[in-house]
Design an enzyme around this catalytic site. Structure first.
Site, short mmCIF file in Angstrom:
data_model
loop_
_atom_site.label_atom_id
_atom_site.label_comp_id
_atom_site.label_asym_id
_atom_site.label_seq_id
_atom_site.Cartn_x
_atom_site.Cartn_y
_atom_site.Cartn_z
N CYS A 273 3.31 -5.09 13.36
CA CYS A 273 3.38 -3.73 12.81
C CYS A 273 3.65 -2.71 13.91
CB CYS A 273 2.05 -3.35 12.15
SG CYS A 273 1.37 -4.60 11.08
N ASP A 274 2.97 -2.85 15.05
CA ASP A 274 2.96 -1.77 16.03
C ASP A 274 3.76 -2.06 17.30
OD1 ASP A 274 1.24 -0.40 14.36
OD2 ASP A 274 -0.56 -1.24 15.29
N CYS B 289 -2.31 -5.69 14.97
CA CYS B 289 -1.10 -6.14 14.30
C CYS B 289 0.12 -5.88 15.18
CB CYS B 289 -0.96 -5.46 12.94
SG CYS B 289 0.46 -6.07 11.99
P1 FAD Z 1 -5.32 -4.27 1.70
O1 FAD Z 1 -4.35 -3.30 2.26
O2 FAD Z 1 -6.14 -5.08 2.64
O3 FAD Z 1 -6.25 -3.44 0.69
C1 FAD Z 1 -7.23 -4.02 -0.05
C2 FAD Z 1 -8.23 -2.94 -0.34
O4 FAD Z 1 -8.94 -3.20 -1.54
C3 FAD Z 1 -9.36 -2.81 0.68
O5 FAD Z 1 -8.96 -2.27 1.90
C4 FAD Z 1 -10.34 -1.96 -0.08
O6 FAD Z 1 -9.95 -0.59 -0.04
C5 FAD Z 1 -10.17 -2.50 -1.51
N1 FAD Z 1 -11.27 -3.42 -1.81
C6 FAD Z 1 -11.75 -4.44 -1.05
N2 FAD Z 1 -12.80 -5.02 -1.64
C7 FAD Z 1 -12.99 -4.34 -2.80
C8 FAD Z 1 -13.94 -4.46 -3.85
N3 FAD Z 1 -14.92 -5.38 -3.83
N4 FAD Z 1 -13.87 -3.59 -4.90
C9 FAD Z 1 -12.89 -2.64 -4.95
N5 FAD Z 1 -11.98 -2.49 -3.98
C10 FAD Z 1 -12.03 -3.33 -2.91
N6 FAD Z 1 1.99 -4.25 7.32
C11 FAD Z 1 3.30 -3.92 7.31
O7 FAD Z 1 4.06 -4.51 6.53
N7 FAD Z 1 3.80 -2.93 8.11
C12 FAD Z 1 3.01 -2.23 8.97
O8 FAD Z 1 3.49 -1.36 9.70
C13 FAD Z 1 1.63 -2.53 8.99
N8 FAD Z 1 0.78 -1.86 9.80
C14 FAD Z 1 -0.53 -2.17 9.81
C15 FAD Z 1 -1.37 -1.46 10.65
C16 FAD Z 1 -2.72 -1.75 10.67
C17 FAD Z 1 -3.62 -0.95 11.60
C18 FAD Z 1 -3.25 -2.78 9.85
C19 FAD Z 1 -4.73 -3.09 9.86
C20 FAD Z 1 -2.42 -3.51 9.02
C21 FAD Z 1 -1.04 -3.21 8.99
N9 FAD Z 1 -0.18 -3.92 8.18
C22 FAD Z 1 1.16 -3.58 8.14
C23 FAD Z 1 -0.62 -5.02 7.33
C24 FAD Z 1 -0.78 -4.48 5.90
O9 FAD Z 1 -1.57 -3.32 5.95
C25 FAD Z 1 -1.41 -5.50 5.00
O10 FAD Z 1 -0.66 -6.71 5.02
C26 FAD Z 1 -1.47 -5.01 3.58
O11 FAD Z 1 -2.09 -3.75 3.52
C27 FAD Z 1 -2.20 -5.98 2.68
O12 FAD Z 1 -2.24 -5.42 1.43
P2 FAD Z 1 -3.26 -5.89 0.32
O13 FAD Z 1 -2.79 -5.22 -0.91
O14 FAD Z 1 -3.41 -7.35 0.32
O15 FAD Z 1 -4.67 -5.32 0.69
#
Ligand code: FAD
Ligand code: NDP
Length: 316
Positions: A144-145, A141
């Site tokens: 992000c970084d 990302c």
């Molecule tokens: P996610 O954060 O993807 O979380 C969903 C979670 O739901 C999964 O990880 C799991 O724990 C759970 N899940 C999945 N399937 C199931 C299931 N079947 N049953 C129950 N639970 C389940 N964004 C920023 O804005 N700023 C940053 O600095 C930033 N840094 C990042 C650094 C890294 C290394 C990464 C990988 C991403 C970063 N991002 C950042 C992006 C950000 O993390 C994502 O856009 C955000 O977390 C997405 O949120 P979400 O709620 O859609 O789901």
């Protein structure tokens, strides 16, 4: 199966799921949230639990650790009456009312409405050295970084030829001394507009027909990438303090088993500017339905929308 029917079940544990839980909790829907047990390969709390500082989430002027941000969101969900189960959902039955969700342990729960917020996982290449240098120069990302001090005025490399790779290469030119894109074919997949931006940017060099082979460093941080021209077989070592993968993401939607309309890569399709899916009463928020922005704040925003839309659905 539990005897009672929940009004709202939320599946997921990132910013989208918890924002939905906070809003639904405050609306007195008493949501039940399944946060997953190492679902999609990460701990409950989602993608931000795999990073260090988050510097672009509003309200934290000096940044905040990713795991701490997620702990705080989780606590806020609990404070507003959300119940949380640390279980992964294995399947859902959406052709019946109430909907049924089944955990990996085989327990079944019923709900009148569902919010899917299971996120996405960045694709990785599994290069030699990747395990050692992940988050020590390597990232999936750039947005992000990329602004971290270790990348300032340093040579950086991006892998990929899509819109994300082009956008991230452009973003990185603000920080790095140079940006090299490694593109595995002799053309970019990105839109013409995005391509033009890359071609017009003097700080970006493209290496066509090129794959990364190995990441090198001193064990503490990476300092070079070994690359190979896949037409000529010629290998070379490129100096690089940062290596950013932009080779696509995979949405965590296997458990839906085709019961909701998804696109060809598995992203849940939502209706217009809403979080409504192809099944009335099922809403999708966050990265699981957003292949473009993929940010914590956009995921949180759509989590809020999903809760408001679920509340409206339940009240009509
Ligand atoms: P996610 O954060 O993807 O979380 C969903 C979670 O739901 C999964 O990880 C799991 O724990 C759970 N899940 C999945 N399937 C199931 C299931 N079947 N049953 C129950 N639970 C389940 N964004 C920023 O804005 N700023 C940053 O600095 C930033 N840094 C990042 C650094 C890294 C290394 C990464 C990988 C991403 C970063 N991002 C950042 C992006 C950000 O993390 C994502 O856009 C955000 O977390 C997405 O949120 P979400 O709620 O859609 O789901
Ligand atoms: P894409 O799937 O569009 O592109 C992935 C890129 O990575 C492709 O160039 C692909 O190469 C390359 N790639 C995949 N696997 C490998 C591998 N193993 N080794 C080397 N290279 C590899 O993903 P994006 O994240 O770029 O985009 C996802 C979607 O989001 C798209 O629909 C895009 O249009 C959209 N988007 C739009 C933006 C905008 O409009 N501003 C910004 C960002 C994304 P190949 O081409 O050879 O398959």
């Amino acid at each position: 199966m539990s005897d009672s029917t929940e009004r709202l079940i939320i599946i997921g544990s990132g910013p989208a799921a918890h924002t939905a839980a906070i809003y639904a909790g405050r609306a007195e829907l008493k949501p039940l949230l399944f946060e997953g047990f190492m679902a999609a390969g990460v701990a409950a709390g989602g993608q931000l639990t795999t990073t260090t500082d988050v510097e672009n989430y509003p309200g934290f002027a000096d940044g905040i650790g990713g795991p701490e941000l997620m702990d705080r969101m989780r606590q806020q969900s609990l404070n507003y009456g959300c119940s949380i189960k640390t279980e992964t959902i294995a399947s859902v039955a959406l052709a019946q009312r109430p909907f049924v969700v089944t955990t990996e342990g085989g327990s079944e729960y019923r709900a009148q409405a569902l919010i899917i917020a299971t996120g996405a996982t960045a694709r990785r290449l599994g290069l030699d050295g990747e395990e050692t240098y992940w988050q020590r120069g390597m990232s999936a990302c750039a947005v992000c970084d990329g602004a971290l001090p270790i990348f300032r005025n340093q040579p950086l490399v991006v892998i990929g030829g899509g819109d994300s790779a082009c956008e991230e290469a452009g973003f990185l030119t603000k920080f790095g001394s140079s940006v090299t894109m490694l593109v595995r074919r002799d053309e970019l997949r990105a839109s013409k507009t995005m391509q033009k931006r890359v071609f017009d940017n003097a700080k970006i060099e493209i290496r066509w027909n090129t794959n990364a082979v190995e990441v090198l460093g001193d064990d503490k941080a990476m300092n070079a990438v070994r690359i190979k021209n896949n037409k000529t077989g010629e290998e070379e070592t490129l100096e690089a303090k940062g290596l950013f993968y932009a080779i696509g993401h995979l949405p965590n939607t296997d458990f839906l088993a085709g019961q909701l309309m998804t696109d060809e890569t598995g992203y849940v399709i939502t209706e217009g500017k809403s979080t409504e899916t192809s099944v009335a009463g099922v809403f999708a928020a966050g990265d699981v339905q957003d292949k473009r922005y993929r940010q914590a704040v956009t995921a949180a925003g759509s989590g809020c929308m999903a809760a408001l839309e679920a509340e409206e659905f339940l009240n009509t």
